[in-house]
Design an enzyme around this catalytic site. Structure first.
Site, PDB file in Angstrom:
ATOM      1  N   PHE A  99      73.452 -14.072  35.366  1.00  0.00           N
ATOM      2  CA  PHE A  99      74.124 -12.842  35.796  1.00  0.00           C
ATOM      3  C   PHE A  99      73.352 -11.581  35.419  1.00  0.00           C
ATOM      4  O   PHE A  99      73.944 -10.510  35.260  1.00  0.00           O
ATOM      5  CB  PHE A  99      75.557 -12.792  35.241  1.00  0.00           C
ATOM      6  CG  PHE A  99      76.342 -14.047  35.479  1.00  0.00           C
ATOM      7  CD1 PHE A  99      76.623 -14.454  36.774  1.00  0.00           C
ATOM      8  CD2 PHE A  99      76.773 -14.838  34.432  1.00  0.00           C
ATOM      9  CE1 PHE A  99      77.330 -15.621  37.017  1.00  0.00           C
ATOM     10  CE2 PHE A  99      77.468 -16.018  34.659  1.00  0.00           C
ATOM     11  CZ  PHE A  99      77.744 -16.406  35.950  1.00  0.00           C
ATOM     12  N   GLY A 140      71.956 -22.005  39.297  1.00  0.00           N
ATOM     13  CA  GLY A 140      73.204 -22.674  39.620  1.00  0.00           C
ATOM     14  C   GLY A 140      73.704 -22.335  41.009  1.00  0.00           C
ATOM     15  O   GLY A 140      74.713 -22.863  41.470  1.00  0.00           O
ATOM     16  N   GLY A 175      71.242 -10.928  51.056  1.00  0.00           N
ATOM     17  CA  GLY A 175      71.536 -11.580  49.774  1.00  0.00           C
ATOM     18  C   GLY A 175      73.023 -11.579  49.478  1.00  0.00           C
ATOM     19  O   GLY A 175      73.755 -10.669  49.842  1.00  0.00           O
ATOM     20  N   LYS A 188      78.307 -23.838  52.168  1.00  0.00           N
ATOM     21  CA  LYS A 188      79.028 -24.258  50.965  1.00  0.00           C
ATOM     22  C   LYS A 188      78.622 -23.409  49.749  1.00  0.00           C
ATOM     23  O   LYS A 188      79.469 -22.832  49.067  1.00  0.00           O
ATOM     24  CB  LYS A 188      78.727 -25.732  50.695  1.00  0.00           C
ATOM     25  CG  LYS A 188      79.539 -26.327  49.561  1.00  0.00           C
ATOM     26  CD  LYS A 188      79.133 -27.766  49.315  1.00  0.00           C
ATOM     27  CE  LYS A 188      80.187 -28.707  49.873  1.00  0.00           C
ATOM     28  NZ  LYS A 188      79.874 -30.112  49.582  1.00  0.00           N
ATOM     29  N   THR A 189      77.315 -23.323  49.502  1.00  0.00           N
ATOM     30  CA  THR A 189      76.891 -22.605  48.297  1.00  0.00           C
ATOM     31  C   THR A 189      77.081 -21.092  48.463  1.00  0.00           C
ATOM     32  O   THR A 189      77.318 -20.391  47.485  1.00  0.00           O
ATOM     33  CB  THR A 189      75.419 -22.922  47.953  1.00  0.00           C
ATOM     34  OG1 THR A 189      74.604 -22.645  49.097  1.00  0.00           O
ATOM     35  CG2 THR A 189      75.255 -24.370  47.556  1.00  0.00           C
ATOM     36  N   GLU A 234      75.383 -10.730  44.653  1.00  0.00           N
ATOM     37  CA  GLU A 234      76.102  -9.667  43.956  1.00  0.00           C
ATOM     38  C   GLU A 234      77.226  -9.025  44.756  1.00  0.00           C
ATOM     39  O   GLU A 234      78.187  -8.518  44.177  1.00  0.00           O
ATOM     40  CB  GLU A 234      75.096  -8.595  43.511  1.00  0.00           C
ATOM     41  CG  GLU A 234      74.137  -9.144  42.467  1.00  0.00           C
ATOM     42  CD  GLU A 234      72.932  -8.253  42.247  1.00  0.00           C
ATOM     43  OE1 GLU A 234      72.926  -7.526  41.251  1.00  0.00           O
ATOM     44  OE2 GLU A 234      71.989  -8.289  43.068  1.00  0.00           O
TER      45      GLU A 234
END
Lengths: 750, 330
Positions: free
Chosen positions: A241, A468, A714, A646-647, A717
C-alpha cells in the site's frame, strides 16, 4: 482477445494457499543469524550513553551494533531526476552513524543473535541515556507555520484560475469549510522483513519491496558498491500500500548487520517495529470553499491543505489533485502547504493525496447540494467539465457521469428520500451517500524480454512487483493474446533485479507500464519469428507478408496457411527466439530515462489522463449509540479496459475496504508530548474487521482509454478515493450531522 | 522475551506449591500473558502451565447454582446450554469478546485476571503507575478516550477490559481461590480494586493463590437478561461502554433489576444506584433514563472521554428498553 478481460484465476494462487510462495523472511540460509532493533524513546536529542554490556551477555548474541561501533555508511543520496532511485530514501538519517535522534522510534542499535528470541531479548536489555532537545511534535499546533508547497517537475503545489476569492464573496450560495484527517499507517499483512547475505562484496537481499530497482540503487550508494553487485529478490510481497516503496531503516540495518557479522541475517520487524520505522500517511488540515449560482453552477472553488513532512524526509501529498479536475468552476484555486515536524518521514500510502483530499471536496459538494436543495448527482452533472477545469487541457477519457448513471440505477438512488433522518428501520437510521473517485493514470519505464522456445513455451521476464494484486497473471494474459498461445504456455518471471528492470508498483502505473513494453516486445518477437520462418525452406509462410499474418493457435498464420511456433523453430533449427524492449546497459538506462521523461512531459502537455468512478454507499446508524454500520456498497468505475475481471474487481473492492477503514476507524495516535505513536499495533490501530464490511458490488464500464496501452487505466488506487466522502455524506443523510474530522467514530454522532 | 522455566502442573496441590516460588506465573490460555511477555511487560522466571488441571467442567450445583471450573474455555462456557438458557447475559458477554480463536484458548480464570489495555501500560517507554509504582501516569492528559469514568484516581485511569466479568458482576458471582493455606471464596463484585494510590494492586488475589472456580448463584431473574457492548468496530474491539442487564417486571412494575457496566472503571462496575432507582418503578423509557442518570451522577471524565458518560446513559436506557421489549434474544 482470448484472455484479456476474462476472470482468469491468479497464476500464483495455488503457490500462495499451499505456502509454497516464499516471502522475504522465508528464505533459508545455512548459518542464519537474526536481528532485532532497539528504538529511541525520545523524539529529538543525542545519545549520551548506550550500554550494551548486559545485552552482549545474553546467550547466543553475536553482535550489538550501535553508533559507537558501526562501520561507516554513505549518507542517503541527493535527489536527481537522472536517477529515480534517489527518490527511494525513507529518511535522511545515517542510522548508527550518528548519535543524533530525529524521531521517537528511530533505530539506535541492532542486535544480531543465533536466534530471533535471543536477539529480541538482548535488544530489550540495551540501556540508553539521552540529552533531549526541544522538538516540534504537534501537527495541529503547527498550522500557523505552514508554508506553500512549491511547484516541481513531478509535483505541483498550487494553481489558480480567475479570482476565486471575489467570486466566492459574490456567490449567492457559498460554503467555506474546514476538515481534518489523521495520520495513517499502512499495516500490510506482511510486516517488513529482510534477509541479507554478503558473498564477499556482493549482496543478496530478499526484501518485500514495491521497487526493487530503487532498493538496489539506494543500497549501492549507502554501502558504496556498484549496483551490479546487489541483487534484490522479491517475488512475493504480502501487501504494501505504499509502505514498501522507499528504503526504510530495517533494510539498511539488516544489510549492515550482515556485513558486520559476515553471516546471512534476517530481520522480521514486529508490528510495532513497522509502525516506528516505516513512515505513514500524513495528517491533514483542509479548507474547501465553494460558491455557486442557484442553478448549481460553481462560480468559485478553493481547496487548500496543510500536510506534514518529517524534518528527516517525506514529501508533499497531492491533497488538492482531484480538485483540479472534477468540477467546472469558473474561478478555481488549489494550494498545498507544508509543515515540518520532528517525526519519522511521511510516505506514500494508497492514493496519497486524493484519498483524503476527496473526502473534504466531496463532502463539501454534498453539503452544497443540500444548501441548493438539489440532488448531489445532479449537482455534479451540472458542473461536469468538458475540458480540464484548471488549465483547459483535453481529457483523454472521462466517463464520470456514465458511472453515476449506471450506479444510480443499480443502487436504487431514486428511492432515497433526501431529507436527513427520514429513512429508518427500527432503531437504525438509514443514509445513502455518493462521492466521486478520481486518480491520475501514470506510466513508467519498463524493460521486458520475451523468449519463445522450441517447445512452444514463452518466457516473459521483467523485474516488476507482485504485492498480491495479480500483476503477473495480467501480464501473462496480455502476452498469451499478443502471441496467440494458450495461457499455460506463458511463464512470467518477476521480482528480481537480475531481470530486465521493471517499473515500481506505485501510482497505479505498474500494469500499464509493463503492458506497453510487453506488447511492443511481443510485436517484435512475432516479426523475428516471421522473418525466420520466411527464410526457412519448406515453411508455409515463405513469400507471405507480415501484415497479413496473425498470431493464433500457438503459431503464425496467413489465413489457413502457416504453422505452429514449434514447427517454425524446429524447421529453422532454432532453440529459441527472443525480443527485448529497453536495455539495462548504462547507455540503455540513460536512453530509457530520457525517453520516459520526454514522453511523460509531452503526454502531460496534451492530455489529462485518469481513472474515475462513482461510489455509492448505504449506512445504518444506531439511533441510541451512534454506531455506524455500512450496509451496502456499489462502486462503478471508468478504468478503461479491464485486463482481468476477477483481480480487477478484487483490487477495486480492496480499495473500498481500505477507504471504509479510513472513514470509520483508522488513526495513528501520535502523542504530541513526545512524538510517540501510542497505537503501534493492530489491537489499537483499528482497521475494519470482516463484520464491518458488507458485500461490495463492483461495476466498471470497460471502455478503453485510447491513449493507454490496451486502453487500460490503473486500478490500484482509484477504489479508495471518494469512499470516506461517500460515507460522510451517507452519515449526514442518516443523522443530519456533518462530521468533518476523520475518522467518523460514534462519539462524534452523540 | 526472557528465557523462562516451564512447568506443567498435573494437580492443584502441585500448582499452588509451585506458585510460591518467586517470579512464577500461572499460564492458562496464554492469550494475555504471552502477549505481555512478548512486550516485556511480564518477565516471569517460571511459567506454570495449569491447563492440565481438572478444572475444566461446568456443573449444576444442588442449590441451583452453577460451578464453572477456572480452566473452562471461554467459548465452551458461552456455548453451554445452562449458561445460554439460565444466564444469557453471560453467554452474550463472552461472545462479544475477542475473536473465536482467542475465545477457544482463553480460560475463565484468566479472563478475570486479564490486564488493562491502556496504551500507556502497554508501552515500556511510557510512565505507568501500574507497571512501576510512583512513575506517574501518561494516560492522564494523553490518549484516554477509552479511560475510566468511575473510580479513577490521580494515579491511574485504566479500565478493566473483560466483557465476561461485567456479566459475572451483575450475576453476583463468587470466585474460589486456593493456595497452600487453604480455600477461600470472594464475591466477584469488589474482587477487582479501584486504583487509589496503588494501581499496581489490581485484584484481591494473593500472590500464591490460584483461581479454581467461579460460582453463579441460582438467579431466576437472569433468565431474562442481555449484554450490550458498544465499540468502535463491529467485532474485535474492547468496549467503549457495555451493559449487562437483567430485569423482572410484574404488572408493569420492576420487581428485580441487575445492572453492571463495562469499559468504565478498573473493575466491572455494578450499577447499584441504577438498580435502586429501577426497583419498584415502572418499566418505562423515562424510568430507565432516570436510573442511568442516577448511576452516572458520580461519573468523571478524562480529557478525551466525556462522551462515554453520555454513551453509557444511552446504552443503559437502550439495553433496558430492548430487554423489556424483546427479552433475552441476542
Amino acid at each position: 482477445m482470448t484472455y484479456v478481460g476474462q476472470p482468469v484465476d491468479r497464476l500464483d494462487g495455488t503457490a500462495k494457499v499451499t505456502g509454497e510462495a516464499r516471502y522475504s523472511a522465508e528464505y533459508p540460509y545455512p548459518n542464519m543469524a537474526y536481528a532485532a532493533l532497539v528504538h529511541s524513546t525520545i523524539a529529538r536529542g543525542r545519545i549520551t550513553r548506550i550500554d550494551s554490556a548486559t545485552a552482549r551477555k545474553t546467550p547466543g548474541v553475536l553482535a550489538v551494533i550501535t553508533h559507537e561501533n558501526a562501520p561507516p555508511m554513505k549518507p542517503a543520496p541527493k535527489m536527481t531526476p537522472m536517477d529515480l532511485s534517489t527518490l527511494a530514501t525513507g529518511t535522511t538519517v545515517n542510522y548508527l552513524n550518528t548519535d543524533e535522534v530525529h524521531w521517537n522510534g528511530q533505530p539506535i542499535a541492532v542486535v544480531v543473535a543465533e536466534t530471533l528470541e535471543a536477539a529480541r531479548e538482548a535488544a530489550h536489555l540495551v540501556e540508553v541515556e539521552y540529552a533531549e532537545f526541544p522538538a516540534v511534535l504537534d501537527f495541529a499546533a503547527e498550522e500557523g507555520n505552514a508554508t506553500p508547497q512549491k511547484n516541481s517537475l513531478i509535483s505541483e503545489g498550487g494553481a489558480k484560475k480567475g479570482d476565486p476569492d471575489a467570486a466566492l464573496a459574490a456567490a449567492p450560495f457559498s460554503l467555506d469549510l474546514r476538515y481534518t484527517t489523521p495520520g495513517h499507517n499502512h499495516n500490510a499483512i506482511e510486516p517488513h522483513s529482510t534477509t541479507a547475505f554478503w558473498d564477499k562484496d556482493r549482496l543478496i537481499l530478499h526484501e518485500g519491496s514495491q521497487n526493487i530497482a530503487w532498493t538496489q540503487g539506494h543500497l549501492a550508494v549507502r554501502f558504496d558498491v556498484p549496483k551490479e553487485n546487489i541483487r534484490v529478490i522479491s517475488p512475493f510481497v504480502g501487501g504494501a500500500f505504499g509502505g514498501k516503496t522507499m528504503v526504510w531503516p530495517g533494510t539498511v540495518l539488516t544489510v549492515l548487520a550482515a556485513k558486520v557479522t559476515g553471516r546471512p541475517v534476517r530481520l522480521m520487524l514486529t508490528r510495532e517495529g513497522v509502525n516506528r520505522t516505516v513512515g505513514g500517511r500524513t495528517p491533514s488540515i483542509q479548507r474547501v470553499a465553494i460558491g455557486a449560482e442557484a442553478g448549481g453552477s460553481m462560480t468559485a472553488l478553493i481547496h487548500t491543505s496543510i500536510t506534514q513532512n518529517g524534518k528527516v524526509g517525506g514529501g508533499p501529498e497531492q491533497v488538492t489533485s482531484q480538485t483540479r479536475h472534477l468540477y467546472d468552476a469558473a474561478n478555481l484555486q488549489v494550494q498545498q502547504n507544508l509543515v515540518e515536524l520532528d517525526t519519522i518521514a511521511n510516505t506514500v500510502m494508497r492514493a496519497p493525496g486524493e484519498s483524503i483530499g476527496s473526502f473534504a471536496l466531496e463532502a463539501t459538494v454534498d453539503e452544497l447540494a443540500y444548501k441548493l436543495g438539489m440532488d448531489p448527482i445532479e449537482l455534479r452533472a451540472r458542473n461536469e467539465p468538458a475540458r480540464n477545469p484548471i488549465d483547459g487541457k483535453a481529457f483523454a477519457h472521462r466517463m464520470l457521469l456514465e458511472c453515476y448513471e449506471v450506479g444510480a440505477k443499480e443502487f436504487g438512488w431514486g428511492e432515497r428520500s433526501p431529507e436527513p433522518g427520514s429513512m429508518r428501520d427500527g432503531k437504525w437510521l438509514i443514509g445513502m451517500g455518493v462521492a466521486s473517485a478520481y486518480h491520475p493514470a501514470w506510466q513508467f519505464q519498463a524493460n521486458v524480454t520475451v523468449r519463445l522456445s522450441a517447445d512452444g513455451t514463452v518466457l516473459v521476464r521483467c523485474g516488476f512487483h507482485e504485492m498480491g494484486m495479480g500483476a503477473a497473471t495480467a501480464q501473462a494474459q496480455i502476452a498469451a493474446d499478443a502471441l496467440g498461445v494458450p495461457l499455460g504456455a506463458i511463464t512470467v518471471e518477476y521480482g528480481d533485479t537480475a531481470l530486465p528492470t521493471g517499473p515500481g508498483a506505485g501510482g497505479s502505473g505498474q500494469t500499464a507500464s509493463i503492458a506497453a513494453s510487453l506488447i511492443t516486445a511481443c510485436e517484435k518477437l512475432r516479426r523475428s519469428v516471421f522473418s525466420v520462418a520466411r527464410k526457412t525452406p519448406g515453411s508455409p509462410l515463405r513469400g507471405r507478408r507480415f501484415a497479413d499474418v496473425r498470431a493464433k493457435d500457438g503459431g503464425l498464420y496467413d489465413g489457413s496457411r502457416g504453422e505452429s511456433y514449434q514447427e517454425i523453430l524446429r524447421r529453422a533449427d532454432r532453440a529459441s527466439i527472443e525480443a527485448q524492449v529497453g536495455s539495462d546497459t548504462r547507455l540503455g538506462e540513460i536512453t530509457g530515462q530520457v525517453r520516459f521523461m520526454s514522453k511523460f512531459l509531452m503526454d502531460r502537455r496534451r492530455w489529462v489522463k485518469a481513472a474515475c468512478g462513482a461510489q455509492f454507499c448505504e449506512v445504518r446508524v444506531d439511533s441510541d449509540t451512534g454506531e455506524i454500520r455500512i450496509s451496502r456498497w456499489l462502486g462503478v468505475f471508468d478504468v478503461g479496459k479491464v485486463i482481468n475481471a476477477k483481480t480487477a474487481a478484487s483490487q477495486l473492492r480492496g480499495g473500498i475496504v481500505m477507504g471504509i477503514g479510513m472513514a470509520l476507524a483508522e488513526e495513528t495516535l501520535v502523542d504530541p508530548r513526545n512524538g510517540r505513536i501510542m497505537n503501534a499495533g493492530l489491537a489499537e490501530y483499528h482497521v475494519p474487521v470482516h463484520a464491518d464490511i458488507p458485500s461490495i458490488d463492483i461495476r466498471y464500464l470497460d471502455d478503453p482509454d485510447p491513449t493507454m496501452p490496451l486502453g487500460l487505466l490503473g486500478i490500484g488506487e482509484v477504489g479508495i478515493v471518494g469512499v470516506a466522502g461517500a460515507i460522510a455524506n451517507a452519515v449526514y443523510h442518516a443523522t443530519g450531522k456533518r462530521v468533518r474530522d476523520l475518522p467518523i467514530t460514534l462519539d462524534k454522532l452523540l | 522475551m526472557k528465557d523462562f522455566a516451564y512447568v506443567s502442573a498435573q494437580d492443584v496441590a502441585t500448582a499452588v506449591r509451585a506458585i510460591a516460588e518467586p517470579g512464577a506465573k500461572f499460564l492458562g490460555g496464554g492469550t494475555n500473558l504471552v502477549d505481555l511477555m512478548r512486550q516485556n511487560i511480564e518477565r516471569p522466571d517460571t511459567v506454570i502451565d495449569i491447563t492440565r488441571l481438572p478444572l475444566d467442567r461446568v456443573e449444576e450445583l444442588p442449590d441451583g447454582g452453577v460451578r464453572i471450573g477456572a480452566l473452562v474455555r471461554n467459548s465452551h462456557l458461552a456455548a453451554h446450554r445452562v449458561i445460554r438458557t439460565r444466564y444469557p447475559m453471560l453467554a452474550q458477554a463472552i461472545l462479544t469478546g475477542a475473536s473465536g480463536q482467542l475465545r477457544n484458548m482463553a480460560t475463565v480464570g484468566g479472563n478475570v485476571l486479564q490486564r488493562t489495555r491502556c496504551p500507556y501500560f502497554a508501552d515500556l517507554a511510557a510512565r505507568c503507575n501500574k507497571r512501576e509504582p510512583g512513575a506517574g501516569c501518561d494516560a492522564i492528559g494523553g490518549f484516554n478516550r477509552n479511560a475510566a469514568i468511575f473510580g479513577a484516581s490521580d494515579s491511574c485511569v485504566a479500565t478493566h477490559p473483560s466483557d465476561m466479568c461485567v456479566a459475572l458482576a451483575a450475576l453476583d458471582a463468587t470466585i474460589e481461590l486456593e493456595s497452600v493455606r487453604g480455600v477461600r471464596r470472594l464475591p466477584l463484585v469488589g474482587f477487582h480494586m479501584l486504583p487509589g494510590d496503588s494501581p499496581q494492586h489490581e485484584t484481591a488475589i494473593a500472590a500464591d493463590e490460584l483461581i479454581t472456580a467461579i460460582e453463579l448463584p441460582e438467579l431466576p431473574v437472569a433468565a431474562r437478561s442481555r449484554y450490550r457492548k458498544v465499540r468502535d468496530r463491529a467485532s474485535y474491539a474492547f468496549a467503549l461502554v457495555s451493559v449487562a442487564a437483567a430485569l423482572e417486571v410484574r404488572d408493569g412494575v420492576i420487581t428485580e433489576a441487575r445492572l453492571a457496566l463495562g469499559g468504565v472503571a478498573a473493575r466491572p462496575w455494578r450499577a447499584h444506584a441504577a438498580e435502586r432507582a429501577l426497583m419498584g418503578g415502572p418499566a418505562t423509557e423515562e424510568r430507565f433514563r432516570l436510573a442511568a442518570d442516577a448511576e452516572l451522577e458520580g461519573a468523571v471524565a478524562q480529557s478525551q472521554n466525556a462522551f462515554k458518560i453520555e454513551l453509557a446513559g444511552r446504552a443503559i436506557t437502550a439495553t433496558l428498553r430492548q430487554l423489556q421489549v424483546e427479552g433475552s434474544a441476542a
